[in-house]
Enzyme design. Structure first.
Site, PDB file in Angstrom:
ATOM      1  N   ARG A 134       0.814  -1.518  -0.072  1.00  0.00           N
ATOM      2  CA  ARG A 134       0.212  -0.058   0.244  1.00  0.00           C
ATOM      3  C   ARG A 134       1.041   1.630   0.050  1.00  0.00           C
ATOM      4  O   ARG A 134       0.547   2.424   0.925  1.00  0.00           O
ATOM      5  CB  ARG A 134      -0.795  -0.197   1.346  1.00  0.00           C
ATOM      6  CG  ARG A 134      -1.850  -1.221   0.943  1.00  0.00           C
ATOM      7  CD  ARG A 134      -2.176  -1.212   2.547  1.00  0.00           C
ATOM      8  NE  ARG A 134      -3.986   0.112   2.241  1.00  0.00           N
ATOM      9  CZ  ARG A 134      -4.908  -0.010   3.337  1.00  0.00           C
ATOM     10  NH1 ARG A 134      -4.717  -1.220   4.006  1.00  0.00           N
ATOM     11  NH2 ARG A 134      -6.114   1.061   2.777  1.00  0.00           N
ATOM     12  N   PRO A 135       1.342   1.316  -1.035  1.00  0.00           N
ATOM     13  CA  PRO A 135       2.345   3.149  -1.225  1.00  0.00           C
ATOM     14  C   PRO A 135       1.553   4.081  -1.353  1.00  0.00           C
ATOM     15  O   PRO A 135       0.349   3.720  -0.910  1.00  0.00           O
ATOM     16  CB  PRO A 135       3.491   2.654  -2.249  1.00  0.00           C
ATOM     17  CG  PRO A 135       2.454   1.307  -3.614  1.00  0.00           C
ATOM     18  CD  PRO A 135       1.510   0.407  -2.288  1.00  0.00           C
ATOM     19  N   ASP A 319     -13.010  -4.239  -0.320  1.00  0.00           N
ATOM     20  CA  ASP A 319     -13.938  -4.393   1.422  1.00  0.00           C
ATOM     21  C   ASP A 319     -14.931  -4.910   1.532  1.00  0.00           C
ATOM     22  O   ASP A 319     -15.604  -6.159   2.359  1.00  0.00           O
ATOM     23  CB  ASP A 319     -14.271  -2.655   1.949  1.00  0.00           C
ATOM     24  CG  ASP A 319     -13.230  -2.170   1.809  1.00  0.00           C
ATOM     25  OD1 ASP A 319     -13.138  -1.149   2.083  1.00  0.00           O
ATOM     26  OD2 ASP A 319     -12.043  -2.538   1.251  1.00  0.00           O
TER      27      ASP A 319
HETATM   28  C1  EPZ Z   1      -9.336   2.892   0.770  1.00  0.00           C
HETATM   29  O1  EPZ Z   1      -7.868   2.256   0.679  1.00  0.00           O
HETATM   30  C2  EPZ Z   1      -9.835   2.120   2.044  1.00  0.00           C
HETATM   31  N1  EPZ Z   1      -9.688   3.464   3.530  1.00  0.00           N
HETATM   32  C3  EPZ Z   1      -9.970   0.615   2.572  1.00  0.00           C
HETATM   33  O2  EPZ Z   1     -11.302   0.085   2.805  1.00  0.00           O
HETATM   34  C4  EPZ Z   1     -10.472   0.239   0.879  1.00  0.00           C
HETATM   35  O3  EPZ Z   1      -9.978  -1.864   0.633  1.00  0.00           O
HETATM   36  C5  EPZ Z   1      -9.507   1.280  -0.251  1.00  0.00           C
HETATM   37  O4  EPZ Z   1      -9.608   2.134  -0.045  1.00  0.00           O
HETATM   38  C6  EPZ Z   1      -9.726   0.611  -1.545  1.00  0.00           C
HETATM   39  O5  EPZ Z   1     -11.335   0.614  -1.899  1.00  0.00           O
HETATM   40  C7  EPZ Z   1     -10.183   4.277   3.352  1.00  0.00           C
HETATM   41  O6  EPZ Z   1     -10.953   4.776   2.789  1.00  0.00           O
HETATM   42  C8  EPZ Z   1      -9.464   4.765   5.004  1.00  0.00           C
HETATM   43  P1  EPZ Z   1      -6.447   2.452  -2.236  1.00  0.00           P
HETATM   44  P2  EPZ Z   1      -6.624   3.295   0.235  1.00  0.00           P
HETATM   45  O7  EPZ Z   1      -5.821   3.673  -1.810  1.00  0.00           O
HETATM   46  O8  EPZ Z   1      -7.047   4.307   0.221  1.00  0.00           O
HETATM   47  C9  EPZ Z   1      -2.541   0.889  -4.583  1.00  0.00           C
HETATM   48  C10 EPZ Z   1     -10.768  -0.925   5.114  1.00  0.00           C
HETATM   49  O9  EPZ Z   1     -11.157  -2.352   4.904  1.00  0.00           O
HETATM   50  N2  EPZ Z   1      -1.986   2.163  -4.382  1.00  0.00           N
HETATM   51  O10 EPZ Z   1      -7.508   2.846  -3.397  1.00  0.00           O
HETATM   52  O11 EPZ Z   1      -5.651   2.807   1.247  1.00  0.00           O
HETATM   53  C11 EPZ Z   1      -2.734   0.388  -3.196  1.00  0.00           C
HETATM   54  O12 EPZ Z   1      -2.145  -0.264  -2.822  1.00  0.00           O
HETATM   55  C12 EPZ Z   1      -9.550  -0.534   3.771  1.00  0.00           C
HETATM   56  O13 EPZ Z   1     -12.461  -0.366   4.981  1.00  0.00           O
HETATM   57  C13 EPZ Z   1      -0.819   2.625  -4.981  1.00  0.00           C
HETATM   58  O14 EPZ Z   1       0.023   1.467  -6.085  1.00  0.00           O
HETATM   59  O15 EPZ Z   1      -6.610   2.772  -1.168  1.00  0.00           O
HETATM   60  C14 EPZ Z   1      -4.038  -0.554  -3.903  1.00  0.00           C
HETATM   61  O16 EPZ Z   1      -3.193  -1.827  -4.037  1.00  0.00           O
HETATM   62  C15 EPZ Z   1      -8.896  -1.509   3.849  1.00  0.00           C
HETATM   63  N3  EPZ Z   1       0.100   4.011  -5.265  1.00  0.00           N
HETATM   64  C16 EPZ Z   1      -4.694   0.315  -4.716  1.00  0.00           C
HETATM   65  O17 EPZ Z   1      -3.453   0.825  -5.075  1.00  0.00           O
HETATM   66  C17 EPZ Z   1      -0.776   4.845  -4.300  1.00  0.00           C
HETATM   67  O18 EPZ Z   1      -0.410   6.078  -3.827  1.00  0.00           O
HETATM   68  C18 EPZ Z   1      -5.843   0.793  -3.963  1.00  0.00           C
HETATM   69  O19 EPZ Z   1      -5.614   1.264  -2.839  1.00  0.00           O
HETATM   70  C19 EPZ Z   1      -2.095   4.319  -3.430  1.00  0.00           C
HETATM   71  C20 EPZ Z   1      -2.201   3.348  -3.831  1.00  0.00           C
END
Ligand code: EPZ
Length: 431
Positions: A134-135, A319
Site C-alpha cells: 500500500r504505497p 472491502d
Molecule cells: C481505501 O484505502 C479504504 N480505506 C480501504 O478500506 C479500501 O480497501 C481501499 O480504499 C480500496 O477501496 C479508507 O478509505 C480509509 P487505494 P486506500 O489507495 O485509499 C495501490 C477497509 O477495510 N496504491 O484505493 O489506502 C494500493 O496499494 C479499508 O475499510 C498505490 O500503488 O486504497 C492498492 O493496491 C482497507 N499507490 C490500490 O492502489 C498509491 O499511491 C488501491 O488503494 C495509492 C494506492
C-alpha cells in the site's frame, strides 16, 4: 487481548441500524484542517479508527467537542459523541507521527490539507500492512505536480509549498481512493484549476466532495473518473452528516445470507450498495428495498455459488471480498473470487479452512468449493474485513468459535456484539 465467542447455527431475526461510514468519516475529519472555522460532523461512528484519527488531529492542535451529551461512548481514553465539532483555528504542529500513522494508514490524509493550508507538512510514511505494501506514490507524485517539494527524511515525508500549491492536470495511472481524497482536498485551496483523471468514484468520495462544497469549495464531477477543482482562497464552516456505512451493511447482509433469517437494516445506503446487492441476489438471497435507506434481507442459508472480481467502484468492492467468501462456504457448488486491488487480501483463508472450509488459492484467485457444514474453532483475526468473515462463518455453525485479536474488528464495526445479539445471535466478548 479481547476475544469474541460465537455459537451459531441459529437464523437471525430483527433490525439493525447502520452506523456512519468509517471510510467517509476518516477523510471528512481530515478536511477540518482546511478551515479555521467550526467544522461539525454528525452520524460519526463509534470506532477505534475514529479515536485514532481524533488523537492524530488533536496533536496537530485541532480542538474537539461534542454536542450530543446523551449519545457518548468512551474508547481508548477518548469520549466520542455522534456529533463532533472540530476547531482547527490553532494548528501548532504539522507533523503526523509514526506511532499513529503506522496504526492507521488513513492518517496520510492529513498531508493534502496541511500542505494546502499551511504550505508544509511532515507525515510519516505509513509502511505496509497485512493486506499489502500500500504505497502512497500516487499521492506524492500528484502533489509534486501541484508545486510541492517532497523529500523523504528518516521515514517521514517532508512536503513544502512555500508559495502555495497551484492547479495541475493530473492522471492517476491506477485508481486510488486515498490519493483521490488527498488531492481533492489539497486542490480546494490551490491557485487555479486542478483536473483529476482516472479518479476514484467511491461513494465516500462523493460524500467528501459534498462536505467540501458546503465549506465553499468549487468542485465538479464527483462520482465520475474526472474531477475538476477550482481553487478558492479560504474555506468556511460546515455542518455535514456522515453517509451510512455500505461495508458494515454489506457485512450484516452476509451474516444473514449464510446463517439464514430475516433482518431489516435501517439507515442503510442502499444506492451505494448496488454491486453487492446484485451479487447477493445472484447467490439466492431475497432482498427488499422499500426505500433508499431500508434493506430487508431474507435467506434460508442455502446459497448458490457465484463468481466475484473485486474492482474500483461501481464494481464489486474489495472491502466486501472476505465477507462474500464466507458466504460461499456452504454452497452446492464452486465459487471463484479474484482480488484485483490488494496483493495479499486472502489472510482470512487459512483461518476459514480451520473451520472446515474448502478453499484453494492461486495468486489472486480463490476457488471456494462448498462443504456440507462448518465446524467451530479457535481462529485469529488478521485484518479488519478478514475478522468479520470469521464471524460470518461462525454464525453458520452450532459449534463454538472463538475469534482472537478482535481489536481488528473494533476498528471498523461499531457495537458488533450488541447489533448481532439483538437479532438472536449468541455472541459474547471475553477478556
Ligand atoms: C481505501 O484505502 C479504504 N480505506 C480501504 O478500506 C479500501 O480497501 C481501499 O480504499 C480500496 O477501496 C479508507 O478509505 C480509509 P487505494 P486506500 O489507495 O485509499 C495501490 C477497509 O477495510 N496504491 O484505493 O489506502 C494500493 O496499494 C479499508 O475499510 C498505490 O500503488 O486504497 C492498492 O493496491 C482497507 N499507490 C490500490 O492502489 C498509491 O499511491 C488501491 O488503494 C495509492 C494506492
Amino acid at each position: 487481548m479481547d476475544k469474541i465467542r460465537i455459537i451459531g447455527g441459529v437464523p437471525l431475526e430483527g433490525t439493525i441500524r447502520i452506523s456512519g461510514a468509517k471510510n467517509a468519516a476518516l477523510p471528512l475529519m481530515c478536511a477540518a484542517l482546511l478551515t479555521e472555522k467550526p467544522f461539525t460532523l454528525t452520524n460519526v461512528p463509534y470506532l477505534a479508527d475514529i479515536v485514532t484519527m481524533t488523537k492524530l488531529l488533536m496533536q496537530h492542535g485541532v480542538e474537539m467537542s461534542m454536542t450530543d451529551a446523551h449519545a457518548r461512548q468512551t474508547m481508548g481514553g477518548i469520549t466520542l459523541g455522534r456529533t463532533l465539532v472540530l476547531d482547527a483555528s490553532n494548528i501548532f504542529n504539522k507533523t503526523a507521527p509514526y506511532e499513529i500513522v503506522r496504526k492507521m494508514r488513513a492518517s496520510v490524509l492529513v498531508l493534502g490539507p496541511l500542505l494546502a493550508r499551511f504550505g508544509e507538512a511532515r507525515v510519516s510514511l505509513p509502511g505496509g500492512c497485512a493486506i499489502g505494501t500500500r504505497p502512497i506514490d500516487l499521492h506524492l507524485k500528484a502533489l509534486e505536480q501541484m508545486g510541492a517539494d517532497i523529500e523523504l527524511d528518516q521515514g517521514y515525508i517532508v512536503a513544502k509549498a512555500p508559495k502555495g500549491l497551484h492547479g495541475a492536470e493530473i492522471y492517476f495511472n491506477m485508481v486510488s481512493v486515498g490519493a483521490t481524497e488527498n488531492i481533492v482536498m489539497a486542490a480546494t485551496l490551490a491557485q487555479g484549476t486542478t483536473v483529476l483523471r482516472n479518479a476514484a468514484c467511491e461513494p465516500e468520495i462523493v460524500d467528501l466532495v459534498q462536505c467540501l462544497r458546503g465549506m465553499g469549495a468549487n468542485i465538479h464531477g464527483e462520482g465520475t473518473p474526472t474531477l475538476t477543482i477550482h481553487g478558492v482562497p479560504t474555506l468556511g464552516s460546515v455542518f455535514h452528516h456522515v453517509m451510512a456505512d455500505r461495508i458494515e451493511a454489506g457485512s450484516f447482509l452476509a451474516c444473514v445470507a449464510l446463517a439464514g433469517g430475516d433482518v431489516t437494516l435501517t439507515h442503510a445506503p442502499v444506492d451505494a450498495m448496488l454491486p453487492v446487492l446484485e451479487k447477493a441476489r445472484e447467490a439466492g438471497v431475497v432482498l427488499h428495498t422499500p426505500n433508499h435507506q431500508t434493506l430487508r434481507i431474507t435467506s434460508q442459508g442455502k446459497l448458490e455459488p457465484v463468481d466475484i472480481i473485486t474492482q474500483p467502484h461501481p464494481a464489486f468492492p474489495t472491502d466486501m471480498q472476505a465477507q462474500f467468501m464466507a458466504m460461499m462456504l456452504l454452497t452446492s457448488g464452486t465459487s471463484t473470487i479474484t482480488e484485483t486491488i490488494f496483493e495479499n487480501r486472502f489472510m482470512h483463508v487459512p483461518e476459514l479452512m480451520r473451520m472446515g472450509a474448502n478453499i484453494q488459492l492461486k495468486d489472486r484467485l480463490a476457488i471456494v468449493k462448498g462443504v456440507p457444514k462448518l465446524n467451530g474453532a479457535e481462529v485469529m483475526a488478521t485484518d479488519l474485513r478478514a475478522s468479520i468473515s470469521l464471524a460470518i462463518a461462525a454464525l453458520a455453525t452450532p459449534e463454538e468459535t472463538v475469534i482472537h485479536r478482535i481489536y481488528h474488528l473494533d476498528r471498523g464495526y461499531e457495537n458488533l456484539e450488541a447489533k448481532l445479539s439483538a437479532c438472536g445471535a449468541d455472541i459474547v466478548r471475553m477478556k
